[in-house]
Design an enzyme around this catalytic site. Sequence first.
Site, short mmCIF file in Angstrom:
data_model
loop_
_atom_site.label_atom_id
_atom_site.label_comp_id
_atom_site.label_asym_id
_atom_site.label_seq_id
_atom_site.Cartn_x
_atom_site.Cartn_y
_atom_site.Cartn_z
N CYS A 2 23.87 44.59 43.65
CA CYS A 2 22.70 44.46 44.52
C CYS A 2 22.33 42.99 44.68
O CYS A 2 22.71 42.15 43.89
CB CYS A 2 21.52 45.19 43.90
SG CYS A 2 21.92 46.86 43.44
N TRP A 74 23.57 48.17 46.16
CA TRP A 74 24.93 48.70 45.99
C TRP A 74 24.74 49.93 45.11
O TRP A 74 24.47 49.81 43.91
CB TRP A 74 25.79 47.64 45.31
CG TRP A 74 27.16 48.10 44.90
CD1 TRP A 74 27.53 48.61 43.70
CD2 TRP A 74 28.35 48.09 45.70
NE1 TRP A 74 28.86 48.91 43.69
CE2 TRP A 74 29.40 48.61 44.89
CE3 TRP A 74 28.65 47.70 46.99
CZ2 TRP A 74 30.70 48.73 45.36
CZ3 TRP A 74 29.95 47.81 47.44
CH2 TRP A 74 30.96 48.33 46.63
N ASN A 98 18.55 44.84 40.06
CA ASN A 98 20.02 44.82 40.10
C ASN A 98 20.47 45.08 38.67
O ASN A 98 20.05 44.39 37.75
CB ASN A 98 20.52 43.46 40.58
CG ASN A 98 22.05 43.37 40.52
OD1 ASN A 98 22.73 44.40 40.49
ND2 ASN A 98 22.57 42.16 40.47
N GLY A 99 21.30 46.11 38.47
CA GLY A 99 21.80 46.40 37.13
C GLY A 99 21.80 47.90 36.89
O GLY A 99 21.66 48.70 37.81
N LYS A 485 50.60 41.87 41.70
CA LYS A 485 49.66 40.75 41.87
C LYS A 485 50.39 39.52 42.39
O LYS A 485 49.98 38.87 43.34
CB LYS A 485 48.97 40.44 40.53
CG LYS A 485 47.93 41.45 40.12
CD LYS A 485 46.64 41.38 40.89
CE LYS A 485 46.41 42.28 42.04
NZ LYS A 485 46.69 43.66 42.03
N GLU A 488 51.91 39.96 46.09
CA GLU A 488 51.00 40.16 47.23
C GLU A 488 50.17 38.91 47.54
O GLU A 488 49.69 38.75 48.65
CB GLU A 488 50.11 41.37 47.03
CG GLU A 488 49.08 41.27 45.96
CD GLU A 488 48.16 42.51 45.96
OE1 GLU A 488 47.92 43.10 47.01
OE2 GLU A 488 47.70 42.87 44.87
N HIS A 504 70.53 48.72 32.43
CA HIS A 504 70.98 49.68 33.47
C HIS A 504 70.97 49.04 34.85
O HIS A 504 70.97 49.74 35.86
CB HIS A 504 70.09 50.93 33.44
CG HIS A 504 70.07 51.60 32.11
ND1 HIS A 504 71.11 52.39 31.66
CD2 HIS A 504 69.17 51.54 31.11
CE1 HIS A 504 70.83 52.83 30.44
NE2 HIS A 504 69.67 52.33 30.07
C1 AGP Z 1 46.09 45.96 45.09
O1 AGP Z 1 45.95 44.60 44.72
C2 AGP Z 1 46.30 46.14 46.58
N1 AGP Z 1 45.25 45.53 47.31
C3 AGP Z 1 46.57 47.59 46.98
O2 AGP Z 1 47.76 47.97 46.34
C4 AGP Z 1 45.48 48.61 46.61
O3 AGP Z 1 45.44 48.81 45.22
C5 AGP Z 1 45.83 49.96 47.28
O4 AGP Z 1 45.84 49.77 48.68
C6 AGP Z 1 44.87 51.09 46.90
O5 AGP Z 1 43.59 50.78 47.34
P1 AGP Z 1 42.37 51.69 46.82
O6 AGP Z 1 42.30 51.52 45.33
O7 AGP Z 1 41.16 51.15 47.53
O8 AGP Z 1 42.65 53.11 47.18
#
Ligand code: AGP
Length: 608
Positions: A2, A74, A98-99, A485, A488, A504
């Site tokens: 919030c 929120w 907020n909290g 991480k 992306e 494998h």
């Molecule tokens: C995670 O870093 C990505 N942004 C993406 O994989 C995300 O986790 C996925 O699209 C699922 O989103 P959601 O948790 O909002 O459903």
Amino acid sequence: MCGIVGYVGSRDAAPLLMEGLARLEYRGYDSAGLAIHDGKEIGIRRAPGKLRVLSRLLERKPLSGTLGIGHTRWATHGRPSEENAHPHRAGRVVVVHNGILENHSELRQRLEKKGRRFTSQTDTEVFAHLIDEELGRKPLEEAVRRALRYVRGTYALAVLCADQPDRIVATKNASPLVVGLCQNENLVASDVPAILEHTRKFVFIEDGELALVQAGRVKIQTPDGKPVRRRSRHIGWSPLMAEKGGHKHFMHKEIHEQPRALADTLTGRVLRDSADVHLDSVKLRVRDLKNLSRIVIVACGTSWHAGLVGKFLIERFARIPVEVDLASEFRYRGPILSDRDLVVAISQSGETADTLAAVREARKLGARVLCICNVMDSGIPRTSDHVLYTHAGPEIGVASTKAFVTQMAALFLLAVRLGRARKTLSEKEARKQLAALAAAPEHIERILKNEPHIQEIARAFHTTKAFLFIARGINYPIALEGALKLKEISYIHAEGYPAGEMKHGPIALIEKDVAVVAVATKNSTYEKVLSNLSEVRARDGQVIAICNQRDKKIETYSPHLLPVPATLDTVEPLLTILPLQLLAYHIANFNGTDVDQPRNLAKSVTVE
Ligand code: AGP
């Protein structure tokens, strides 16, 4: 989270508060409201939805006065609606908060027994009644201080009183709150951006302290009313930097918010005396839990990785078979479900189209659906039978970080509840597990303090062309998440793999330009992971290892170590992901990619 703004001075408060709330929109919210004192009484305007809805309401029914507080909510307790929006009034008192008020239910019952009538589902309204109960003929600050003796939880509060039209009383515990100092007017806010245009001079109050904010002066007091002398600070941030709390990116801010996000997700849910868990809005009876034959977890991306950790936890504590499905595959495999199955849908945004479609499919097939979500009243919670909300606060960066850690914590709580209900988890073991979970926020703080060291490793590896992340057991999903991480946000090819699979196939990739990131903490798989690292080193591969602090043996396998505090293996994933989040962040930062908005990605994938 919030947003709070307050103003006391000689200017008209409403437009100032609306501008301040607009600067807090990045924090995410689903309703908003204002309270303005016109010298005689306090007027309140509230509306669900975005600030423009509140603006239109104020055009139709304006408020005028030089004292006021505003709020963007929120939702955590009580759905987004006008009656749940802040500010909340009780008698002469009006508050914004907020909290999370941990003991709001027992306080509400006690106040109702005294004849108090509540008009909302929020924990915040309890504060208003508590303060009004204490008020009598006391100064508002004294009434607030006395009311706080009864509460447990996190809060940032701004309070007005109908018959004390010269003051705002503000206080905090764990949630942020700042005081802005000006000439003949002063302001409070949950964050610097809201009031940065009015002043660069701020006073930061500490947990438990209370600020009496008037037009011509600000007095800070200790919880027992003693005056505090606190130097003001000059904030030189740009408004955009201020939204990120001084962090360069939202992702960096959110990585550092994880101790708070995790603590907020656990608050009010761990029942210490019975070594059990209270899953507030999950109305599954013990009989339902005992009759379950299987749990099917559906999710995408990072949330799917959390689901893989959840499988370990639920099977360990509750001895129920767990399947984990990519939501985008689930409905195409003709799933076989019955009313003895529980489908657990995990989603930060609550709007992921693939996960929503999987939930609909599951319900059509007769299964009950419990969703773990970070956005109240979003599409997936509204389509599920039960909801367990994470309290990570809005996650702005596209790469999910704090939501992931709180999803794992929520799954941990669910696994304990299932285990205790099915008597597969003893009280003694549950107490031990929950104590280790409760210590995780502090462990995360310690890992975050090691960021400069992680940044140096990122600098050394930021030009590496390919990464292989490997781990075993409950940390295998962390290898997948660490790879996601990195890829992306830095666009570097990275793959997560079970370490046992190296022979494998993946070992063919190993050469000096390939970095192998391994989770090598001292759990039951430690020796096996070390042998994987020997194989990598024998082929000139470079190793980065997550290890336990003071592990001397691992030093012979890699000079690039990312230490984490020792904990139970069930809690390890909440820690081992931290160095990988920071490694990915800093490698991307060195490479100059758009960390918060990586190319081709959206925060919520609302299309299939
Ligand atoms: C995670 O870093 C990505 N942004 C993406 O994989 C995300 O986790 C996925 O699209 C699922 O989103 P959601 O948790 O909002 O459903």
